[in-house]
Write an enzyme that holds these catalytic residues in place. Structure first.
Site, PDB file in Angstrom:
ATOM      1  N   GLY A  55     -33.275  27.529 -18.162  1.00 18.29           N
ATOM      2  CA  GLY A  55     -34.404  27.523 -19.086  1.00 18.29           C
ATOM      3  C   GLY A  55     -33.924  27.246 -20.497  1.00 18.29           C
ATOM      4  O   GLY A  55     -32.871  27.739 -20.914  1.00 18.29           O
ATOM      5  N   MET A 100     -28.670  32.300 -14.501  1.00 17.87           N
ATOM      6  CA  MET A 100     -28.311  33.545 -13.824  1.00 17.87           C
ATOM      7  C   MET A 100     -26.915  33.577 -13.190  1.00 17.87           C
ATOM      8  O   MET A 100     -26.600  34.539 -12.494  1.00 17.87           O
ATOM      9  CB  MET A 100     -29.368  33.854 -12.752  1.00 17.87           C
ATOM     10  CG  MET A 100     -30.762  34.065 -13.323  1.00 17.87           C
ATOM     11  SD  MET A 100     -32.041  34.386 -12.080  1.00 17.87           S
ATOM     12  CE  MET A 100     -31.541  36.023 -11.511  1.00 17.87           C
ATOM     13  N   GLU A 101     -26.087  32.561 -13.411  1.00 22.39           N
ATOM     14  CA  GLU A 101     -24.786  32.531 -12.730  1.00 22.39           C
ATOM     15  C   GLU A 101     -23.594  32.134 -13.601  1.00 22.39           C
ATOM     16  O   GLU A 101     -22.476  32.605 -13.380  1.00 22.39           O
ATOM     17  CB  GLU A 101     -24.826  31.561 -11.529  1.00 22.39           C
ATOM     18  CG  GLU A 101     -25.739  31.954 -10.414  1.00 22.39           C
ATOM     19  CD  GLU A 101     -27.187  31.584 -10.654  1.00 22.39           C
ATOM     20  OE1 GLU A 101     -28.072  32.308 -10.156  1.00 22.39           O
ATOM     21  OE2 GLU A 101     -27.437  30.581 -11.358  1.00 22.39           O
ATOM     22  N   GLU A 120     -29.396  22.552  -4.977  1.00 20.17           N
ATOM     23  CA  GLU A 120     -28.420  22.107  -5.961  1.00 20.17           C
ATOM     24  C   GLU A 120     -27.181  21.498  -5.312  1.00 20.17           C
ATOM     25  O   GLU A 120     -26.403  20.810  -5.959  1.00 20.17           O
ATOM     26  CB  GLU A 120     -28.027  23.268  -6.865  1.00 20.17           C
ATOM     27  CG  GLU A 120     -29.173  23.743  -7.740  1.00 20.17           C
ATOM     28  CD  GLU A 120     -28.873  25.026  -8.492  1.00 20.17           C
ATOM     29  OE1 GLU A 120     -29.683  25.388  -9.343  1.00 20.17           O
ATOM     30  OE2 GLU A 120     -27.841  25.661  -8.213  1.00 20.17           O
ATOM     31  N   ASP A 143     -37.198  24.592 -17.007  1.00 17.44           N
ATOM     32  CA  ASP A 143     -38.351  25.324 -17.519  1.00 17.44           C
ATOM     33  C   ASP A 143     -38.185  25.593 -19.006  1.00 17.44           C
ATOM     34  O   ASP A 143     -37.086  25.758 -19.514  1.00 17.44           O
ATOM     35  CB  ASP A 143     -38.573  26.642 -16.770  1.00 17.44           C
ATOM     36  CG  ASP A 143     -37.337  27.521 -16.736  1.00 17.44           C
ATOM     37  OD1 ASP A 143     -36.382  27.146 -16.032  1.00 17.44           O
ATOM     38  OD2 ASP A 143     -37.341  28.555 -17.400  1.00 17.44           O
TER      39      ASP A 143
END
Length: 228
Positions: free
Chosen positions: A78, A173-174, A12, A197
């Site tokens: 996602g 997740m962050e 990233e 996803d």
């Protein structure tokens, strides 16, 4: 302005490095920070690591040690809604932590105790610049709630719970912890998430994460060009 750019994974940030002029490196708490300039703007970029704790540590160092006064968090997510598809983009109006739950004590799900916040509001100016870039690039996008938690969400049951609790459009997740640290330090932020996803979950992620991460870099470079 000193702009912080945070990604969770090496891919990233990797494509951003050639655009950083006069780079210098400093490693603190195991995180390597790259300081330099992009289009005349001072930037500090870093790969935080995966998960909320790594992201929070990275954000706090950027603010307290490097003095960044705006933060852009880029990466992948996602989708939680049908019309936000792989390689579309989710832009945060706000961020939440979907795995924070003291509801047994009578609190709303997602409430951060002590500051009594569920939704951390993204900076409207930065978010508008991101949306303008996406429009000009012709990239489909949505704005809304981005939900974060220390888990890879890969079942319909998990997706339904997060969507119902927070009306979220994407999960990762962050971002929620980055938003939390920015909030307590009064630093404006925005979150940009290319969708890697969907219903295929882990299979989609493995296929599209690299493309989604590269797209995020291209977007953030255009955003930086317009910040002035």
């Amino acid at each position: 302005m000193t702009l912080g750019i945070i990604g969770a994974m090496q891919m990233e940030i990797e494509n951003l490095k050639p655009s950083i002029k006069n780079p210098t490196l400093e490693t603190i708490s195991g995180v390597t920070f790259i300081k330099g300039q992009i289009n005349g703007i001072d930037v500090v970029a870093a790969v935080s690591g995966i998960g909320k704790v790594f992201a929070a540590v990275c954000t706090e160092i950027m603010i307290l040690h490097f003095g960044v006064d705006h933060i852009i968090n880029i990466g992948v997510a996602g989708t939680l809604v049908r019309d936000l598809k792989v390689l579309d983009v989710a832009v945060a109006e706000s961020a939440v932590q979907h795995d924070m739950n003291t509801s047994a004590l009578g609190d709303p799900v997602g409430l951060i105790s002590g500051i009594n916040v569920v939704n951390f509001e993204a900076d409207k100016r930065l978010t508008q610049i991101v949306c303008d870039v996406l429009k000009d690039k012709g990239i489909p996008y949505q704005t809304g709630v981005i939900a974060s938690g220390d888990m890879f969400v890969d079942t319909d049951k998990q997706r339904d719970r997060i969507r119902q609790n927070f009306k979220a459009i994407a999960c990762e997740m962050e971002g929620g912890s980055i938003a939390h640290v920015c909030y307590i330090n009064d630093v404006p932020f925005t979150l940009i998430r290319s969708i890697s996803d969907g219903d295929g979950s882990a299979m989609d992620y493995n296929t599209f994460a690299g493309k989604a991460a590269e797209q995020s870099i291209n977007i953030v470079l255009d955003v930086i060009a317009r910040i002035k």
